[in-house]
Every structure is written in structure tokens, then in C-alpha cells.
Design a protein around this motif. Structure first.
Motif, PDB file in Angstrom:
ATOM      1  N   TRP A   1       0.842  -1.188   0.000  1.00  0.00           N
ATOM      2  CA  TRP A   1       0.000   0.000   0.000  1.00  0.00           C
ATOM      3  C   TRP A   1       0.881   1.243   0.000  1.00  0.00           C
ATOM      4  N   GLU A   2       0.337   2.334  -0.536  1.00  0.00           N
ATOM      5  CA  GLU A   2       0.985   3.637  -0.415  1.00  0.00           C
ATOM      6  C   GLU A   2       0.026   4.523   0.351  1.00  0.00           C
ATOM      7  N   ALA A   3       0.565   5.315   1.281  1.00  0.00           N
ATOM      8  CA  ALA A   3      -0.285   6.147   2.123  1.00  0.00           C
ATOM      9  C   ALA A   3       0.283   7.555   2.227  1.00  0.00           C
ATOM     10  N   VAL A   4      -0.602   8.507   2.381  1.00  0.00           N
ATOM     11  CA  VAL A   4      -0.220   9.904   2.567  1.00  0.00           C
ATOM     12  C   VAL A   4       0.162  10.101   4.034  1.00  0.00           C
ATOM     13  N   GLU A   5       1.311  10.723   4.260  1.00  0.00           N
ATOM     14  CA  GLU A   5       1.756  11.013   5.629  1.00  0.00           C
ATOM     15  C   GLU A   5       0.831  12.063   6.243  1.00  0.00           C
ATOM     16  N   PRO A   6       0.186  11.763   7.374  1.00  0.00           N
ATOM     17  CA  PRO A   6      -0.734  12.735   7.986  1.00  0.00           C
ATOM     18  C   PRO A   6      -0.068  14.067   8.347  1.00  0.00           C
TER      19      PRO A   6
ATOM     20  N   VAL B   1       5.675  -0.649   8.213  1.00  0.00           N
ATOM     21  CA  VAL B   1       5.577   0.667   7.591  1.00  0.00           C
ATOM     22  C   VAL B   1       6.970   1.176   7.246  1.00  0.00           C
ATOM     23  N   GLU B   2       7.103   1.700   6.040  1.00  0.00           N
ATOM     24  CA  GLU B   2       8.313   2.379   5.604  1.00  0.00           C
ATOM     25  C   GLU B   2       7.965   3.864   5.519  1.00  0.00           C
ATOM     26  N   SER B   3       8.281   4.589   6.603  1.00  0.00           N
ATOM     27  CA  SER B   3       7.914   5.997   6.727  1.00  0.00           C
ATOM     28  C   SER B   3       9.118   6.802   7.196  1.00  0.00           C
ATOM     29  N   LYS B   4       9.407   7.887   6.523  1.00  0.00           N
ATOM     30  CA  LYS B   4      10.514   8.757   6.940  1.00  0.00           C
ATOM     31  C   LYS B   4      10.178   9.506   8.219  1.00  0.00           C
ATOM     32  N   LEU B   5       8.898   9.565   8.555  1.00  0.00           N
ATOM     33  CA  LEU B   5       8.464  10.299   9.746  1.00  0.00           C
ATOM     34  C   LEU B   5       8.146   9.381  10.923  1.00  0.00           C
ATOM     35  N   GLY B   6       8.306   8.086  10.738  1.00  0.00           N
ATOM     36  CA  GLY B   6       8.036   7.147  11.834  1.00  0.00           C
ATOM     37  C   GLY B   6       6.557   6.960  12.115  1.00  0.00           C
ATOM     38  N   THR B   7       5.713   7.226  11.156  1.00  0.00           N
ATOM     39  CA  THR B   7       4.270   7.086  11.318  1.00  0.00           C
ATOM     40  C   THR B   7       3.907   5.608  11.477  1.00  0.00           C
ATOM     41  N   THR B   8       2.980   5.319  12.380  1.00  0.00           N
ATOM     42  CA  THR B   8       2.536   3.942  12.587  1.00  0.00           C
ATOM     43  C   THR B   8       1.354   3.634  11.673  1.00  0.00           C
ATOM     44  N   VAL B   9       1.101   2.358  11.458  1.00  0.00           N
ATOM     45  CA  VAL B   9       0.077   1.935  10.494  1.00  0.00           C
ATOM     46  C   VAL B   9      -1.305   2.488  10.837  1.00  0.00           C
ATOM     47  N   ASN B  10      -1.636   2.594  12.121  1.00  0.00           N
ATOM     48  CA  ASN B  10      -2.975   3.066  12.524  1.00  0.00           C
ATOM     49  C   ASN B  10      -3.177   4.566  12.311  1.00  0.00           C
ATOM     50  N   GLU B  11      -2.113   5.317  12.082  1.00  0.00           N
ATOM     51  CA  GLU B  11      -2.219   6.763  11.893  1.00  0.00           C
ATOM     52  C   GLU B  11      -2.602   7.153  10.467  1.00  0.00           C
ATOM     53  N   PHE B  12      -2.483   6.233   9.522  1.00  0.00           N
ATOM     54  CA  PHE B  12      -2.769   6.554   8.124  1.00  0.00           C
ATOM     55  C   PHE B  12      -4.263   6.487   7.855  1.00  0.00           C
ATOM     56  N   LYS B  13      -4.766   7.495   7.170  1.00  0.00           N
ATOM     57  CA  LYS B  13      -6.182   7.540   6.793  1.00  0.00           C
ATOM     58  C   LYS B  13      -6.347   7.307   5.294  1.00  0.00           C
ATOM     59  N   ASP B  14      -5.525   7.954   4.509  1.00  0.00           N
ATOM     60  CA  ASP B  14      -5.641   7.920   3.055  1.00  0.00           C
ATOM     61  C   ASP B  14      -4.580   6.988   2.493  1.00  0.00           C
ATOM     62  N   ARG B  15      -4.999   5.818   1.987  1.00  0.00           N
ATOM     63  CA  ARG B  15      -4.044   4.865   1.420  1.00  0.00           C
ATOM     64  C   ARG B  15      -4.586   4.248   0.142  1.00  0.00           C
ATOM     65  N   GLU B  16      -3.639   3.795  -0.681  1.00  0.00           N
ATOM     66  CA  GLU B  16      -3.986   3.224  -1.987  1.00  0.00           C
ATOM     67  C   GLU B  16      -3.278   1.880  -2.140  1.00  0.00           C
ATOM     68  N   LEU B  17      -4.037   0.876  -2.560  1.00  0.00           N
ATOM     69  CA  LEU B  17      -3.463  -0.436  -2.813  1.00  0.00           C
ATOM     70  C   LEU B  17      -2.642  -0.392  -4.102  1.00  0.00           C
ATOM     71  N   LEU B  18      -1.353  -0.757  -4.007  1.00  0.00           N
ATOM     72  CA  LEU B  18      -0.484  -0.782  -5.186  1.00  0.00           C
ATOM     73  C   LEU B  18      -0.355  -2.182  -5.767  1.00  0.00           C
ATOM     74  N   LEU B  19      -0.347  -3.191  -4.895  1.00  0.00           N
ATOM     75  CA  LEU B  19      -0.148  -4.559  -5.366  1.00  0.00           C
ATOM     76  C   LEU B  19      -0.755  -5.550  -4.395  1.00  0.00           C
ATOM     77  N   ARG B  20      -1.507  -6.484  -4.934  1.00  0.00           N
ATOM     78  CA  ARG B  20      -1.972  -7.643  -4.173  1.00  0.00           C
ATOM     79  C   ARG B  20      -1.161  -8.829  -4.690  1.00  0.00           C
ATOM     80  N   CYS B  21      -0.393  -9.421  -3.816  1.00  0.00           N
ATOM     81  CA  CYS B  21       0.505 -10.508  -4.201  1.00  0.00           C
ATOM     82  C   CYS B  21      -0.259 -11.812  -4.312  1.00  0.00           C
ATOM     83  N   PRO B  22       0.256 -12.743  -5.123  1.00  0.00           N
ATOM     84  CA  PRO B  22      -0.409 -14.045  -5.247  1.00  0.00           C
ATOM     85  C   PRO B  22      -0.494 -14.752  -3.895  1.00  0.00           C
ATOM     86  N   ALA B  23      -1.614 -15.417  -3.678  1.00  0.00           N
ATOM     87  CA  ALA B  23      -1.798 -16.172  -2.443  1.00  0.00           C
ATOM     88  C   ALA B  23      -1.058 -17.508  -2.569  1.00  0.00           C
ATOM     89  N   VAL B  24      -0.783 -18.102  -1.435  1.00  0.00           N
ATOM     90  CA  VAL B  24      -0.128 -19.419  -1.426  1.00  0.00           C
ATOM     91  C   VAL B  24      -1.076 -20.420  -2.063  1.00  0.00           C
TER      92      VAL B  24
END
Length: 152
Positions: free
Chosen positions: A100-105, A124-147
Motif C-alpha cells: 500500500w501507499e499512504a499519505v503522511e498525515p 511501515v516504511e515511513s521517513k516520519l516514523g508514522t505507525t500503520v494506525n495513523e494513516f487515513k488515506d491509502r492506496e493499494l499498489l499490489l496484491r501478491c499471489p496467495a499461497v
């Protein structure tokens, strides 16, 4: 980034020509998330098509997305996770489910990546140290194949 040296260069490299080399070892220079991607590669000639499974170690999610945009058939993606130095370092690995890609709050012009694993964890890969629960606006970039398993 990888660091290689001649002591890790395989003598079998000569089989692949001047522009490719086989390495028995490489040093990872930066402790970031890495992506181990298995994909189906084919070698076509006029008569037969040979399908093989290849594996790449990629340093950026954009590289994984680039494979998908090229029409490469992705079989699996694993997230290699650097463990903190204060815990002794090392690496963990988990099957990746989504990117997912998310906008930094705190900085709306900046974006972060969220990696969801098949076992339900989020990294989360965030330069600001934002945690996953802090993101509101996110976009799915890739759904990987299931096992998948093949039954006999």
C-alpha cells in the motif's frame, strides 16, 4: 545495494558471457526492507517455450511493481525484514500479501509504504516514523499471489 568482491565470483561466470556473473556471496550494504520475488520466466523460440522459475532480490517496492507492469507472472513475494540492532540484528522473512501507499498525515506531500504480510502483520516504511494506525488515506499498489498448493 549489494557489495561483491572477486573472492565471491564463481568460476562458472564464464558460461554466461562478459556482461553477467555468478556470485556465491554478496554483502547487503543497507538495512532496509528487501523483496525476494519468485516469478515465471520463459524462453521462447519458434518451436518450444521453456518455462522456468527465477528468483530476484530487489531493494525497492517500485522494482516489484515494475515487474508486474512488464507483465511478468509473479508467483510469490517475500518481505525481508531487518531486525533492530538492539535486539541483536539479523533478518526475518514473511510472505507479502499487499503493498500500500499512504499519505503522511503530518506532511501531505510525503508518502509512505505499508507492507501487509500473509500472517496479518503490517510493516511501515515511513521517513516520519508514522505507525500503520495513523494513516487515513491509502492506496493499494499490489496484491501478491496467495499461497497455492497443487493436489496430486
Amino acid at each position: 545495494m549489494f557489495l561483491t568482491n572477486d573472492t565471491n565470483k564463481s568460476s562458472l561466470s564464464s558460461l554466461f558471457g562478459d556482461s553477467q556473473n555468478l556470485w556465491s556471496g554478496a554483502e547487503l550494504q543497507i538495512r532496509i526492507f528487501w523483496f525476494l520475488v519468485e516469478f515465471e520466466a520463459s524462453n521462447q523460440d519458434d518451436v518450444d517455450e521453456l518455462k522456468m522459475i527465477s528468483t530476484l532480490l530487489l531493494s525497492r517496492p517500485e522494482h516489484v511493481l515494475g515487474l508486474v507492469q512488464q507483465g511478468v507472472k509473479i508467483l510469490s513475494v517475500y518481505l525481508m525484514i531487518p531486525l533492530p540492532s538492539f535486539e541483536g540484528g539479523g533478518w526475518d522473512m514473511a510472505r507479502l500479501k499487499e503493498i500500500w501507499e499512504a499519505v503522511e498525515p503530518a506532511a501531505p506531500r510525503m508518502k509512505a509504504k505499508i507492507y501487509a504480510t500473509a500472517d496479518g502483520f503490517h510493516f511501515v516504511e515511513s521517513k516520519l516514523g508514522t505507525t500503520v494506525n495513523e494513516f487515513k488515506d491509502r492506496e493499494l499498489l499490489l496484491r501478491c499471489p496467495a499461497v497455492t498448493t497443487k493436489s496430486a
